[in-house]
Design a protein around this motif. Structure first.
Motif, mmCIF file in Angstrom:
data_model
loop_
_atom_site.group_PDB
_atom_site.id
_atom_site.type_symbol
_atom_site.label_atom_id
_atom_site.label_comp_id
_atom_site.label_asym_id
_atom_site.label_seq_id
_atom_site.Cartn_x
_atom_site.Cartn_y
_atom_site.Cartn_z
ATOM 1 N N SER A 66 -0.075 7.362 13.730
ATOM 2 C CA SER A 66 1.019 6.857 12.704
ATOM 3 C C SER A 66 1.415 5.732 12.930
ATOM 4 N N ALA A 67 1.508 4.999 14.105
ATOM 5 C CA ALA A 67 1.995 3.753 14.535
ATOM 6 C C ALA A 67 1.234 2.720 13.754
ATOM 7 N N THR A 68 0.043 2.571 13.549
ATOM 8 C CA THR A 68 -0.926 1.844 12.892
ATOM 9 C C THR A 68 -0.438 1.378 11.439
ATOM 10 N N PRO A 69 -0.669 2.479 10.588
ATOM 11 C CA PRO A 69 -0.163 2.612 9.171
ATOM 12 C C PRO A 69 1.430 2.095 9.007
ATOM 13 N N ALA A 70 2.098 2.287 9.912
ATOM 14 C CA ALA A 70 3.569 2.119 9.609
ATOM 15 C C ALA A 70 3.582 0.627 9.827
ATOM 16 N N ILE A 71 2.908 -0.108 10.799
ATOM 17 C CA ILE A 71 3.109 -1.481 11.071
ATOM 18 C C ILE A 71 2.299 -2.151 9.972
ATOM 19 N N ALA A 72 1.091 -1.551 9.477
ATOM 20 C CA ALA A 72 0.416 -2.215 8.223
ATOM 21 C C ALA A 72 1.358 -2.430 7.007
ATOM 22 N N ASN A 73 1.796 -1.124 6.937
ATOM 23 C CA ASN A 73 2.949 -1.053 5.469
ATOM 24 C C ASN A 73 4.105 -2.231 5.707
ATOM 25 N N ALA A 74 4.492 -2.241 6.848
ATOM 26 C CA ALA A 74 5.838 -3.285 7.206
ATOM 27 C C ALA A 74 5.268 -4.672 6.838
ATOM 28 N N ILE A 75 3.950 -4.991 7.367
ATOM 29 C CA ILE A 75 3.368 -6.272 6.911
ATOM 30 C C ILE A 75 3.263 -6.514 5.531
ATOM 31 N N ARG A 76 2.832 -5.423 4.812
ATOM 32 C CA ARG A 76 2.730 -5.509 3.540
ATOM 33 C C ARG A 76 3.838 -5.765 2.604
ATOM 34 N N ALA A 77 4.873 -4.968 3.166
ATOM 35 C CA ALA A 77 6.445 -4.899 2.598
ATOM 36 C C ALA A 77 6.813 -6.684 2.907
ATOM 37 N N ALA A 78 6.290 -7.065 3.957
ATOM 38 C CA ALA A 78 7.084 -8.665 4.088
ATOM 39 C C ALA A 78 6.280 -9.585 3.347
ATOM 40 N N THR A 79 5.189 -9.346 3.144
ATOM 41 C CA THR A 79 4.208 -10.478 2.396
ATOM 42 C C THR A 79 3.813 -9.933 1.086
ATOM 43 N N GLY A 80 3.775 -9.120 0.438
ATOM 44 C CA GLY A 80 3.370 -8.523 -0.820
ATOM 45 C C GLY A 80 1.800 -8.680 -0.842
ATOM 46 N N LEU A 81 1.100 -8.585 0.059
ATOM 47 C CA LEU A 81 -0.450 -8.832 0.330
ATOM 48 C C LEU A 81 -1.102 -7.184 0.529
ATOM 49 N N GLU A 82 -2.141 -7.235 0.010
ATOM 50 C CA GLU A 82 -2.901 -5.909 -0.055
ATOM 51 C C GLU A 82 -3.389 -5.401 1.205
ATOM 52 N N LEU A 83 -3.995 -6.352 2.125
ATOM 53 C CA LEU A 83 -4.082 -6.168 3.488
ATOM 54 C C LEU A 83 -4.891 -4.758 3.711
ATOM 55 N N PRO A 84 -6.307 -4.820 3.161
ATOM 56 C CA PRO A 84 -6.935 -3.563 3.390
ATOM 57 C C PRO A 84 -7.721 -3.307 4.544
ATOM 58 N N ARG A 85 -7.480 -4.169 5.659
ATOM 59 C CA ARG A 85 -8.257 -4.332 6.695
ATOM 60 C C ARG A 85 -7.327 -4.291 7.967
ATOM 61 N N VAL A 86 -7.516 -3.368 9.122
ATOM 62 C CA VAL A 86 -6.833 -3.712 10.386
ATOM 63 C C VAL A 86 -8.022 -3.790 11.462
ATOM 64 N N PRO A 87 -7.678 -4.430 12.314
ATOM 65 C CA PRO A 87 -6.163 -5.172 12.698
ATOM 66 C C PRO A 87 -6.060 -6.516 11.587
ATOM 67 N N ILE A 88 -4.774 -6.618 11.288
ATOM 68 C CA ILE A 88 -4.510 -7.657 10.481
ATOM 69 C C ILE A 88 -4.304 -8.730 11.270
ATOM 70 N N ARG A 89 -5.188 -9.803 10.849
ATOM 71 C CA ARG A 89 -5.178 -11.037 11.704
ATOM 72 C C ARG A 89 -4.463 -12.289 10.934
ATOM 73 N N PRO A 90 -4.283 -13.219 11.406
ATOM 74 C CA PRO A 90 -3.428 -14.285 10.882
ATOM 75 C C PRO A 90 -4.118 -14.849 9.529
ATOM 76 N N GLU A 91 -5.523 -14.849 9.709
ATOM 77 C CA GLU A 91 -5.989 -15.243 8.444
ATOM 78 C C GLU A 91 -6.145 -14.530 7.301
ATOM 79 N N HIS A 92 -5.736 -13.322 7.454
ATOM 80 C CA HIS A 92 -5.573 -12.451 6.625
ATOM 81 C C HIS A 92 -4.230 -12.451 5.918
ATOM 82 N N ILE A 93 -3.124 -13.138 6.397
ATOM 83 C CA ILE A 93 -1.991 -13.333 5.810
ATOM 84 C C ILE A 93 -1.745 -14.757 5.255
ATOM 85 N N THR A 94 -2.607 -15.536 5.840
ATOM 86 C CA THR A 94 -2.437 -16.874 5.342
ATOM 87 C C THR A 94 -3.490 -17.192 4.146
#
Lengths: 763, 156
Positions: free
Chosen positions: A733-761
């Motif tokens: 459960s830790a992984t999706p919690a963090i992924a969802n928090a990053i989505r909440a912060a960025t508004g990005l879809e982010l459909p892959r983990v690990p989320i890398r800097p290039e996925h955000i920028t």
């Protein structure tokens, strides 16, 4: 031949404390003094060093193999190939499909081709270079989805490229809904990255057999597979557990077991094998990467109507635990939610990528990331609080899961989310911040500008113990005798202590059941019955149950010796005590020179196979539930993430050792964090690009945020002491919690983990 | 080659040392001190951290020949006889040891931190121990242990 000079120790440290208390580990002092014998510390004065030649190609035909030059090197004592495998050159956990040494075909990069033994590890390494192998390099199959469906691809194994296909159909698979969200999610290949390398010492015995001291998760299954390859009867292949430096599923498959024994039997000398980190990345299986297609339908007020999903798990070159990953992945695919209609399909496939097998959270990690991403997407589509959506759909005691199985034990899923939601959030940052606490940390990439904060939830359901009809059991032997005028107990099982604290727990149970203080733990070995694997969060449940049963049998024998009915009697403080509190006998006096020894098994209640067409069936014995809430800061300019806070709520049924439970949750959460933001074995055309701790990153103490852990105890009436497996859920459960928090912060879809800097920028 | 080195206060001599052998190999395989651990042997995980002339170093990155005439303290040298160092005590008491493979290196690094900074803040502890990987604990109990050890040393 004698036992190794450094070998597994009996654990005598007496640290008072029974069930529900938190006594310290009996191996703790040895470990902090540097005196605990791990498998790579084993040593015999006469020993040789073993080494393995591995294929550089993911897929190739071996056209020539010549070891004569290697064998001629000074200091080299044996060089062996598939022709030297005395028994059957094949092993495997579920399917027997893996050669001990490749014969004609190589199916993954790193597959063992030859082994040798030499006087010094460096001589061994140099001699490997003298082995001549000519390969006819073949085009690797690397796309799991194609491997599942494209019949024009060549077959990597005789049965084709699908290891297992499982369909699950519940209710109306074609149901429709007001609000529909869909997504395609991918998860990279994670590594267990245990710190203690694969290692062991094989000592040839006078009876023509071999004694193997090693780090593993399941002695008996290693014994079976090794004996078969050696062509020896089981009783001539004896295994003893040495110190294990972490496992997390990565030690379920064989690594050096057959190889070290072959070399020891050939040379007549003890042979130690110890992988270095590079070899470790090739020498064990990894977590299955997956691609998952999901569609969720819900009513406008946020009740789930249906889930449809297709799950592809890349099993790599050999089957290992892929059948189980497909079973777990599909049966747990809708998460801890009440869903009336579902149509799920899962495939586990062979490719020429590295072999994937067991890792903490087996088969549940991948779908949880996907369905929890979907839950946030659905909450957004409904304009609903994501925690509220989860609470509204949470399954509870009495619910029917997607396989039709009724949850007949507590399932406080909604409560876990509510409790997390009610925890205070960390204060919003104000003023100048310590850069070490910002994304990028001491590399001084920001002073807070461009940093945004997000909050996310992740909730999971994980099956405990082995499933789908397997008779999953454990055995314990308990001996009661008088030493130094005091009654003491010795617990002997074959259950692997891999770091989780099972040795402590065995003592706690024996102390509680037998009313004693002094309890020691015998090293685990194959001279006692099977305990099953230290995996699937099952040992406290199953071996705990076996130790309890053996202790109770010992107590019965005590009462029988006294000639009193056992009804109402108990053992307390070294005395036999009647129901009215009267002391009937002193245990030490009663035993005198004699000992009482009893061996008992514990079998959990039966489970059943899934229907092959509909996937319906009571496949699992118990479920564990955990939930995380993550708070993250994200540097939008550089794509760097800092997890600020990670809180977990988990139901453990009964906290047998509360401090150890919290420690498991913290450690598991760290692995989930790793998968969310950094951990991935990068595979290109079947080749591993980052087999080192320089390039495969696991969380450091700077990456782990403070954690609040909220442990619930809702006893499972079917389990010994009410326990519920603890080890795996927090990783999931830790992984999706963090992924969802990053989505909440960025508004990005982010459909892959690990989320890398290039996925955000996006650069 | 022959290497003379003082280990945990004792003069030790290792013979027939191959030129490429690391200090870690000599400690573990020639001098019978397996406490320093061989987790990565690339200087990435910190499991083999020892004091070399009083400064923490990864024993896997030090060529054994470089230690000629120098002083090494390993995890085996932290305790005095049966008495554990406060750092060792705290790691056991606070549950900072699980599989324990990272523990020897962490103990030396934490010991060094408290020697240098008797009352470290959390961020100082995190920075000082960032070179030591642990795969079991999630580090929270390691933080507890270092705080506890610092408090213990302050009162002794």
């Amino acid at each position: 031949m004698s036992a190794p000079a450094r070998s597994p120790q009996e654990l005598h440290d007496t640290i008072a404390g029974g069930i529900g208390e938190s006594p310290l580990r009996p191996d703790g002092t040895l470990k902090v003094r540097g005196e605990f014998a791990y498998s790579s510390d084993l040593w015999h004065e006469d020993m040789l060093w073993g080494a393995t030649l591995r294929s550089p190609h993911p897929h190739a035909r071996i056209v020539r193999l010549d070891v004569s030059r290697a064998l001629a090197q000074p200091g080299v004592h044996a060089v062996l190939t598939h022709e030297d495998v005395p028994g059957e050159n094949v092993y495997g956990l579920k399917y027997q499909d893996t050669p001990a040494l490749a014969a004609d075909l190589v199916r993954y990069q790193g597959e063992p081709i030859a082994i040798l033994a030499a006087d010094h590890p460096e001589i061994a390494r140099q001699a490997l270079k003298e082995i001549v192998v000519e390969y006819d390099v073949l085009e690797p199959i690397t796309d799991p989805e194609r491997a599942a469906h494209d019949d024009t691809l060549k077959k990597l194994h005789p049965g084709g490229n699908v290891v297992r296909h499982q369909r699950i159909v519940k209710g109306d698979p074609a149901a429709t809904a007001d609000v529909v969200v869909s997504g395609v999610y991918e998860i990279g290949m994670q590594d267990q990255a245990f710190l203690g390398p694969e290692s062991g010492l094989a000592v040839p015995a006078e009876d023509g057999g071999v004694d193997l001291y090693l780090a593993t998760q399941w002695l008996h299954v290693d014994q079976c597979q090794t004996a078969k390859a050696l062509g020896l009867p089981l009783e001539k292949v004896r295994l003893t557990l040495s110190g294990v430096g972490g496992a997390f599923g990565g030690r379920e498959d064989l690594s050096m077991q057959i190889h070290s024994c072959m070399l020891a039997l050939r040379t007549g000398r003890p042979v130690k094998m110890s992988y270095n980190r590079l070899e470790s990345f090739f020498g064990h299986v990894h977590r299955h990467p997956a691609k998952m297609y999901y569609e969720h339908g819900a009513t406008r007020d946020g009740k789930l109507v249906y889930v449809r999903a297709k799950l592809y798990f890349d099993g790599g070159a050999y089957a290992s635990k892929t059948p189980v990953v497909v079973g777990n992945g599909t049966t747990l695919s809708v998460g801890p939610y009440d869903v009336p209609n579902a149509h799920i399909e899962g495939w586990g496939v062979y490719t020429n990528n590295p072999t994937c097998g067991a890792m903490r959270g087996l088969g549940a990690v991948q779908p949880t990331y996907a369905y929890e991403s979907q839950m946030d997407k659905l909450a957004s589509a409904l304009d609903m609080d994501p925690a509220e959506l989860r609470i509204r759909n949470a399954l509870s005691e009495g619910s029917t899961v997607v396989t039709g199985q009724v949850v007949d034990f507590p399932a406080p899923v909604a409560e876990l989310v509510q409790r997390l939601r009610d925890l205070p959030l960390p204060p919003e940052p104000t003023g100048e911040r310590d850069i070490r606490e910002l994304p990028g940390g001491a590399s001084n990439t920001t002073h807070g500008e461009g940093v945004v904060r997000g909050v996310g939830y992740g909730v999971t359901i994980k099956n405990i113990s082995y499933a789908e009809g397997l008779d999953d059991y454990s055995t314990a032997r308990v001996r009661l005798e008088v030493l130094g005028g005091e009654a003491v107990a010795m617990v002997h099982t074959a259950a692997a202590e891999v770091g989780q604290g099972l040795v402590t727990l065995q003592q706690q149970i024996a102390r509680t059941e037998l009313g004693l203080t002094r309890v020691s733990v015998h090293p685990a070995d194959t001279s006692v019955g099977d305990a099953g694997s230290s995996s699937a969060s099952r040992q406290t449940y199953v071996t705990g149950g076996a130790v309890r049963n053996a202790c109770r049998a010992v107590a019965e024998a005590v009462y029988a010796r006294l000639g009193v009915p056992s009804e109402g009697m108990s053992l307390v403080g070294g005395k036999v005590v009647a129901a009215d509190g009267e002391v009937v006998a002193d245990l030490a006096e009663l035993l005198g020179e004699t000992a009482i020894e009893e061996t008992r098994e514990f079998h959990h209640r039966p489970t059943y196979p899934l229907d092959p067409e509909t996937g319906q069936g009571d496949a699992h014995v118990q479920y564990g539930f955990s939930a995380h809430r993550a708070v993250v800061d994200v540097d939008l300019d550089l794509g760097l993430v800092k997890v600020v806070q990670l809180d977990c709520a988990q139901d453990v049924g009964k906290a047998m050792n509360p401090d150890a439970v919290v420690a498991q949750i913290q450690g598991g959460s760290a692995q989930g964090l790793g998968l969310a933001v950094m951990e991935e074995i990068l595979v290109e055309d079947g080749k591993v690009r980052n087999p080192s701790f320089t390039d495969y990153l696991i969380p450091t103490i700077l990456d782990m945020p403070p954690m609040r852990v909220d442990v619930l105890e809702r006893p499972d009436p079917h389990a010994p002491y009410g326990v519920r497996g603890v080890g795996e859920p927090p990783t999931i459960s830790a992984t999706p919690a963090i992924a969802n928090a990053i989505r909440a912060a960025t508004g990005l879809e982010l459909p892959r983990v690990p989320i890398r800097p290039e996925h955000i920028t996006g650069v | 080659m022959r290497v003379n080195v003082t280990v945990n206060g004792e003069h030790r001599q290792a013979d027939n040392v191959w030129e490429g052998e690391s200090l870690l190999y000599v400690l573990r395989e020639r001098l019978g001190l397996p406490g320093s651990k061989n987790a990565c042997e690339q200087g990435e995980c910190g499991s083999c951290t020892v004091y070399l002339d009083g400064v923490p170093a990864c024993a896997c990155l030090v060529a054994a020949g470089q230690t000629e005439g120098r002083e090494v303290v390993t995890v085996e040298g932290l305790a005095s006889g049966d008495d554990l160092d406060p750092v060792q005590e705290s790691f056991v008491e606070q549950g900072a040891v699980q599989c324990g493979f990272c523990t020897p290196g962490l103990l030396v690094a934490a010991h060094d931190l408290i020697e240098r900074v008797p009352d470290p803040s959390d961020v100082e502890i995190r920075e000082a121990l960032a070179g030591n990987l642990c795969r079991c604990t999630g580090y929270e109990k390691i933080l507890d242990a270092v705080r506890d050890a610092a408090a213990k040393k302050a009162v002794r």
